[in-house]
Design a protein around this motif. Structure first.
Motif, PDB file in Angstrom:
ATOM      1  N   LEU A 115       5.960  -9.371   0.040  1.00  0.00           N
ATOM      2  CA  LEU A 115       5.138  -8.758   0.937  1.00  0.00           C
ATOM      3  C   LEU A 115       6.007  -8.637   2.452  1.00  0.00           C
ATOM      4  N   GLN A 172       6.617  -5.421   4.348  1.00  0.00           N
ATOM      5  CA  GLN A 172       6.301  -5.118   6.022  1.00  0.00           C
ATOM      6  C   GLN A 172       7.372  -4.671   6.758  1.00  0.00           C
ATOM      7  N   GLU A 199      -2.450  -7.302  -2.730  1.00  0.00           N
ATOM      8  CA  GLU A 199      -2.099  -7.366  -1.388  1.00  0.00           C
ATOM      9  C   GLU A 199      -0.924  -6.411  -0.839  1.00  0.00           C
ATOM     10  N   GLU A 224      -1.111  -3.042   1.588  1.00  0.00           N
ATOM     11  CA  GLU A 224      -0.261  -2.965   2.616  1.00  0.00           C
ATOM     12  C   GLU A 224       0.519  -1.783   2.716  1.00  0.00           C
ATOM     13  N   GLU A 240      -0.231   1.211   5.593  1.00  0.00           N
ATOM     14  CA  GLU A 240       1.064   1.457   6.536  1.00  0.00           C
ATOM     15  C   GLU A 240       2.162   2.618   6.307  1.00  0.00           C
TER      16      GLU A 240
END
Length: 623
Positions: A194, A198, A227, A231, A235
């Motif tokens: 993650l 990100q 999860e 994301e 995004e």
């Protein structure tokens, strides 16, 4: 990975140089609508038969150990982009599958300039051959970029590092810098994907006229897939394409395929023992050569328009066929037109006349059902909804498919269970994936955990043993020391336990401090938001009070107000699948819903609680 009940869902692994008693058998039938050639497997021995356009194959008897994925490859491409359609009709409606098959070769001068970001997994499961394979692929990628391309590298395990804060121009000096960076990478630690995702999604959007290509290289050994997918959905910028490259014998295909689908890219899986140059070159041609972009589908005919999946058609890439699945409930005929922009700037168009009178290929209906379930699940990567769960369940039952909410049950008239005996939970060891380092995964975990307990089970023969350590959950939500001891004892109820060092468990507090990943319980603070339980069904007064006190510890920092309604089940001290009742909920903020959901999953449920719970929460903004 951040998984509240990781210790309960991770099965023990058989030790090196041993195997389980399980074997598998596989039979596959290929009907692509056009002739198929060069059928092969890089992972298994196959017995192959041909009958016209249809190819049937079975797994060879000498290769039945369940320790690796079955990789099956065949060729359908020719000199030009091709298209074909297969249909099927029954009482559920008319179903069809449209195959867009790219040509074998495309000219390099049609390639769009790209900003390439390589996202590299350097966790412990990549130790050995997988890491070396990824390093070889990375070197090939860096040296094969086009003159106008730019690039950078982000590597992740427990931490995230990067070659540069922004993509670098493709110069000899920068390539040498990147190759040196790649050569020094080492595999260790956990797989925290993650933060890497990100980091790459925070990059500024690519300039106009350029395409940002994000290339993920990983085995995907994590537990928080949803999860990560949520994301990416939130995004990912419109000008980005996300590609995934899996290395190993048992790659997390679910994660890699879904990331590529959401990112409108493509995925490729390679075994750790395959020749690198050929596979890297093929994958590189794919991501360098989008054959058709902005694909649109239109229907000309009577009745309602067909329901087609994927709902948003991805691009067509070189050497990677694109398949679209459709269903027309009323089974009326019509014309289906597909248009797209070719890499050369020319317009591509193909029209099919769909006729559902014949029975057709019996697999098409189930493939449409699978595509619908996949699309519905992608909509719920952030939070599962009641309507979404019902839609997936109905589709799975209608098309006889396995899903997260349905299962196949084998029924036998031969009774082998004593109904008067109590149920017994058993941990069944599984094979270590072929080519994955035992030391880099399970072995390193053992050395990092305290020697609290050891379980030992005899196999049926009585001549072999396997051992495994019981690890604490990876990221619980701040339980008390006594709560952790209670959970540990509960997990050990069914096992013959040998305490290696009894002094470690003399005091609850000392045992608690040994549990990696636990923090002290937070104290309630003055919160900008107030969370109130409006109603609870399915819990007694004591459990309701415990849940109320637990939720009061949440630090909610999102400026929204309204009601959230969850449904979930509790059993044996655990909260199981949490579903959002989106019709009854007035608060729709997905980040806040996900925060509360994850907290509920970590709640230490009183042992007396069991059954289905409906929970209504009110979030009120304080003055």
């Amino acid at each position: 990975a951040i998984v509240p009940d990781a210790s309960r869902i991770n099965p023990p692994i058989v030790p090196p140089d041993t195997r389980s008693a399980h074997d598998i058998g596989v039979t596959v039938e290929i009907d692509a609508g056009i002739p198929v050639s060069n059928v092969r497997s890089t992972s298994h021995q196959l017995d192959i038969e041909h009958e016209g356009q249809i190819v049937r194959l079975k797994l060879g008897k000498e290769d039945t150990i369940p320790n690796k994925d079955l990789i099956l490859r065949y060729q359908v491409a020719g000199d030009n982009t091709q298209a074909t359609v297969l249909t099927q009709a029954d009482e559920r409606g008319g179903h069809f599958a449209v195959y867009l098959i790219p040509a074998l070769e495309y000219r390099s001068n049609e390639i769009v300039a790209k900003d390439v970001v390589f996202l590299m997994d350097t966790s412990g499961s990549q130790h050995g051959d997988p890491l070396r394979k990824c390093q070889e692929l990375m070197r090939r990628f860096i040296n094969g970029l086009n003159p106008n391309d730019t690039f950078t590298i982000i590597d992740f395990s427990n931490t995230t590092q990067q070659l540069s804060a922004a993509p670098l121009p493709n110069t000899a000096q920068n390539r040498a810098l990147a190759i040196n960076y790649i050569n020094q990478l080492q595999a260790n630690g956990g797989t925290y994907l993650l933060p890497g995702i990100q980091a790459v999604l925070k990059f500024p959007e690519a300039p106009a006229g350029r395409l940002r290509s994000i290339v993920l290289l990983t085995d995907g050994y994590i537990g928080n897939e949803n999860e990560i997918l949520a994301e990416v959905q939130r995004e990912l910028k419109s000008g980005n394409r996300l590609y995934s490259f899996g290395v190993g014998s048992s790659v997390n295909r679910f994660l890699l395929n879904r990331i590529a689908e959401i990112g409108r890219g493509t995925s490729q899986i390679v075994r750790q023992d395959e020749p690198t140059e050929e596979v890297a070159e093929k994958f590189f041609r794919q991501i360098n050569n989008p054959v058709l972009t902005d694909i649109q589908i239109s229907w000309d005919g009577t009745g309602e328009a067909p329901i087609i999946y994927p709902s948003i058609a991805p691009d067509l890439f070189a050497e990677q066929p694109l398949v679209l699945f459709g269903r027309k409930c009323d089974r009326t005929d019509g014309n289906l037109s597909i248009t797209g922009n070719a890499a050369s700037g020319n317009q591509y168009e193909k029209t099919f006349n769909l006729n559902f009178e014949e029975t057709g290929n019996s697999a098409i209906a189930q493939l449409w059902g699978r595509a619908r379930i996949k699309d519905l699940m992608k909509e719920m990567v952030g939070v599962e909804t009641k309507a979404g769960v019902e839609a997936v369940t109905d589709t799975a039952l209608t098309y006889q498919l396995l899903s997260q909410y349905t299962a196949f049950v084998a029924v036998s008239d031969d009774v082998r269970v004593n109904p008067e005996d109590a149920s017994l939970s058993m941990q069944v060891p599984v094979e270590m994936p072929e080519g994955v380092s035992y030391q880099g995964t399970v072995g390193s975990m053992f050395t990092s955990l305290p020697p609290v307990v050891r379980q030992r089970r005899r196999r049926d023969s009585g001549s072999h043993h396997f051992e495994s350590f019981l690890a604490p959950p990876s990221r619980p939500s701040a339980p008390s020391p006594s709560a952790y001891v209670e959970r540990l004892v509960e997990q050990l109820d069914d096992f013959d336990i040998t305490l290696i060092d009894p002094s470690l468990v003399e005091e609850e507090h000392e045992l608690f401090t040994l549990a990696e990943g636990y923090d002290h319980a937070p104290t309630p603070a003055s919160l900008p938001l107030q969370l109130q339980i409006v109603s609870v069904t399915g819990l007694d007064a004591a459990a309701t009070l415990a849940l109320t006190q637990y939720l009061q510890q949440l630090n909610l920092s999102v400026g929204f107000s309204g009601e959230i309604v969850f449904e979930f089940s509790v059993q044996r001290g655990r909260v199981k699948r949490i579903v959002l009742d989106e019709k009854a909920s007035t608060l729709k903020d997905t980040a806040l819903i996900e925060q509360i959901k994850r907290s509920l999953l970590s709640w230490q449920v009183p042992k007396s609680a069991t059954g289905t719970v409906r929970l209504t929460l009110h979030i009120r903004l304080l003055a």
